[in-house]
Design a protein around this motif. Structure first.
Motif, PDB file in Angstrom:
ATOM      1  N   GLU A  38       0.840  -1.196   0.000  1.00 43.67           N
ATOM      2  CA  GLU A  38       0.000   0.000   0.000  1.00 43.67           C
ATOM      3  C   GLU A  38       0.877   1.248   0.000  1.00 43.67           C
ATOM      4  OE1 GLU A  38      -3.866  -1.037   2.568  1.00 43.67           O
ATOM      5  OE2 GLU A  38      -1.998  -1.452   3.646  1.00 43.67           O
ATOM      6  N   ILE A  39       0.301   2.345  -0.481  1.00 48.32           N
ATOM      7  CA  ILE A  39       1.058   3.575  -0.698  1.00 48.32           C
ATOM      8  C   ILE A  39       0.597   4.678   0.245  1.00 48.32           C
ATOM      9  CG2 ILE A  39       1.608   5.383  -2.392  1.00 48.32           C
ATOM     10  CD1 ILE A  39       1.000   3.317  -4.581  1.00 48.32           C
ATOM     11  N   GLY A  40       1.555   5.477   0.725  1.00 54.11           N
ATOM     12  CA  GLY A  40       1.234   6.729   1.397  1.00 54.11           C
ATOM     13  C   GLY A  40       0.964   6.604   2.881  1.00 54.11           C
ATOM     14  N   LEU A  41       0.045   7.426   3.355  1.00 56.77           N
ATOM     15  CA  LEU A  41      -0.245   7.527   4.783  1.00 56.77           C
ATOM     16  C   LEU A  41      -1.390   6.619   5.222  1.00 56.77           C
ATOM     17  CD1 LEU A  41      -0.051  11.419   5.113  1.00 56.77           C
ATOM     18  CD2 LEU A  41       1.675   9.781   5.852  1.00 56.77           C
ATOM     19  N   ASN A  42      -2.193   6.163   4.260  1.00 56.36           N
ATOM     20  CA  ASN A  42      -3.353   5.336   4.587  1.00 56.36           C
ATOM     21  C   ASN A  42      -3.079   3.894   4.156  1.00 56.36           C
ATOM     22  OD1 ASN A  42      -5.935   4.572   5.379  1.00 56.36           O
ATOM     23  ND2 ASN A  42      -6.825   5.070   3.383  1.00 56.36           N
ATOM     24  N   LEU A  43      -2.703   3.061   5.117  1.00 57.24           N
ATOM     25  CA  LEU A  43      -2.321   1.663   4.853  1.00 57.24           C
ATOM     26  C   LEU A  43      -3.198   0.734   5.701  1.00 57.24           C
ATOM     27  CD1 LEU A  43       1.565   2.120   5.288  1.00 57.24           C
ATOM     28  CD2 LEU A  43       0.195   2.672   3.262  1.00 57.24           C
ATOM     29  N   PRO A  44      -4.481   0.620   5.396  1.00 60.06           N
ATOM     30  CA  PRO A  44      -5.375  -0.134   6.286  1.00 60.06           C
ATOM     31  C   PRO A  44      -5.028  -1.610   6.399  1.00 60.06           C
ATOM     32  CG  PRO A  44      -6.492   0.462   4.237  1.00 60.06           C
ATOM     33  CD  PRO A  44      -5.215   1.229   4.258  1.00 60.06           C
ATOM     34  N   LEU A  45      -4.647  -2.249   5.304  1.00 63.86           N
ATOM     35  CA  LEU A  45      -4.325  -3.673   5.363  1.00 63.86           C
ATOM     36  C   LEU A  45      -3.043  -3.909   6.143  1.00 63.86           C
ATOM     37  CD1 LEU A  45      -5.169  -4.681   1.669  1.00 63.86           C
ATOM     38  CD2 LEU A  45      -6.573  -5.028   3.709  1.00 63.86           C
ATOM     39  N   THR A  46      -2.050  -3.057   5.894  1.00 67.54           N
ATOM     40  CA  THR A  46      -0.782  -3.187   6.611  1.00 67.54           C
ATOM     41  C   THR A  46      -0.986  -2.941   8.098  1.00 67.54           C
ATOM     42  OG1 THR A  46       0.369  -2.392   4.633  1.00 67.54           O
ATOM     43  CG2 THR A  46       1.587  -2.352   6.714  1.00 67.54           C
TER      44      THR A  46
END
Length: 408
Positions: A38-46
């Motif tokens: 995932e990219i950026g500041l929003n990584l819900p899965l991570t």
């Protein structure tokens, strides 16, 4: 090498932590992260995976407000100070062509190894947690999104990661893998470790006109060329050779599509990298008026946008010496190299090191079957990492935290 903490390294040859039993799980975790990049500041899965790994442990866990960060605090059974360990979690907007069974299918790719950083820090959490009753102090684990240009570390600091344990850390450490360096070998240095990064965008306005009669127009192309040369000359003649800067012109674009007309404008994009705070300030202060003066001299208005990205990553001399000592005693002198010069890459761990003394360490992760010559580089679609280093990474992070707490 002179020991930074001679009172606390007498038994460091005894390996306190053993990640071998968990290596298979660490590799599986890393590959799961890699598959769902995932990219950026929003990584819900991570973030969800990290929380899943941590919630069963005796930790104080906080999720970020404006980003998908995770902060975990482990309080030891013995009194002592606070140490911070950090891993960044985001990927790059690169489509992965590897065909590996765990290749990313999200259109993003962990081409900078952040999936290894997360898995390695999760391993360190478990190693330290297993011995928390003996732990002489507190450890903050910083799982950070948005390193790749989003300054996630700065946002986490603003949200209070450095105060998560009730008092500030006395030291902070991070390990960054490198797919071009020998697998299992550690690299670091005292002082500047990585460069700052800024961007310079310049727009030169012309008037447009007929190429047969340039005297009746303001042609922005030769003015742009003069700006490019002036910027390069500025670096060569105004910046000390002992404290270098690198300005790379990344694009020159014209606003004219017609094949027989002078353009009405030209845009220049440049990257500016420095290795000290003084040169960082010099470039910011002087480049913009230099560009404006050239445009003014030709009657061509210019607009400039100078954006600071990350500051210089500076390893505290005391903490770098300590880290090198621990690394050498843990992995042997042949397993550790002192870098002779900083690297020109950037890292937003620099924001942490501006406020907490600490050190960034690089761990080689080039697969043994990949030759140095022609090896795909970091941030490339061909980047590939040897994830068997995860055990060594986890052990090293845990050892750095333990020994640093014990030394105070």
């Amino acid at each position: 090498m002179k020991n930074a903490h001679p009172e606390m390294v007498s038994d460091i040859l005894h390996r306190r932590f053993d990640a071998a039993p968990m290596l298979e799980n660490l590799i599986a975790t890393r590959r799961q992260l890699h598959r769902h990049a995932e990219i950026g500041l929003n990584l819900p899965l991570t973030q969800a995976l990290v929380l899943q790994e941590l919630t069963e442990l005796d930790l104080e866990i906080t999720a970020g407000r404006d980003l998908s960060s995770v902060t975990a605090v482990l309080r030891g059974g013995k009194p002592g100070p606070v140490v911070l360990l950090r891993a960044d979690m985001d990927a790059l907007p690169i489509t992965e062509p590897s065909g590996l069974p765990f290749a990313s299918s999200t259109g993003a790719m962990h081409a900078c190894g952040h999936d290894l950083h997360v898995a390695g820090l999760l391993g360190a959490v478990r190693l330290l947690h297993e011995r928390r009753d003996e732990l002489p102090g507190t450890v903050i684990f910083m799982f950070q999104p948005g390193e790749e240009g989003y300054a996630g570390a700065r946002t986490m600091i603003e949200e209070g990661v450095l105060e998560a344990a009730g008092e500030r850390p006395v030291a902070a450490y991070a390990v960054h893998v490198d797919c071009m360096k020998d697998s299992g070998t550690f690299f670091t240095r005292s002082g500047p470790m990585l460069a700052s990064a800024s961007s310079l965008q310049v727009h030169v306005s012309g008037t447009g006109g007929h190429p047969a009669f340039p005297e009746h127009a303001i042609d922005p192309i030769p003015i742009a060329a003069e700006i490019v040369l002036a910027v390069q000359s500025f670096v060569a003649r105004r910046v000390p050779a002992t404290d270098p800067a690198v300005v790379s012109i990344l694009k020159i674009t014209s606003e004219q599509l017609a094949p027989n007309a002078l353009p009405i404008g030209v845009t220049i994009g440049a990257s500016v990298r420095t290795l000290s705070r003084d040169t960082f300030a010099l470039m910011r202060e002087k480049l913009v008026p230099l560009v404006s003066a050239i445009g003014e001299a030709h009657g061509a208005p210019t607009t400039t946008d100078y954006q600071d990205s990350y500051p210089v990553t500076i390893n505290d001399p005391h903490e770098a010496s300590f880290a090198l000592d621990v690394l050498e005693r843990l992995h042997g002198r042949d397993g550790v190299q002192v870098l002779s010069a900083p690297l020109m890459a950037t890292e937003d761990f620099a924001y942490v090191l501006e406020q907490v003394p600490g050190a960034l360490v690089v761990l080689g992760a080039r697969p043994t079957d990949v030759l140095v010559e022609g090896a795909p580089g970091m941030h490339s679609a061909g980047a590939i990492f040897d994830d068997s280093v995860l055990g060594k990474q986890a052990e090293t992070l845990a050892e750095l935290a333990w020994r640093r707490l014990q030394s105070t």
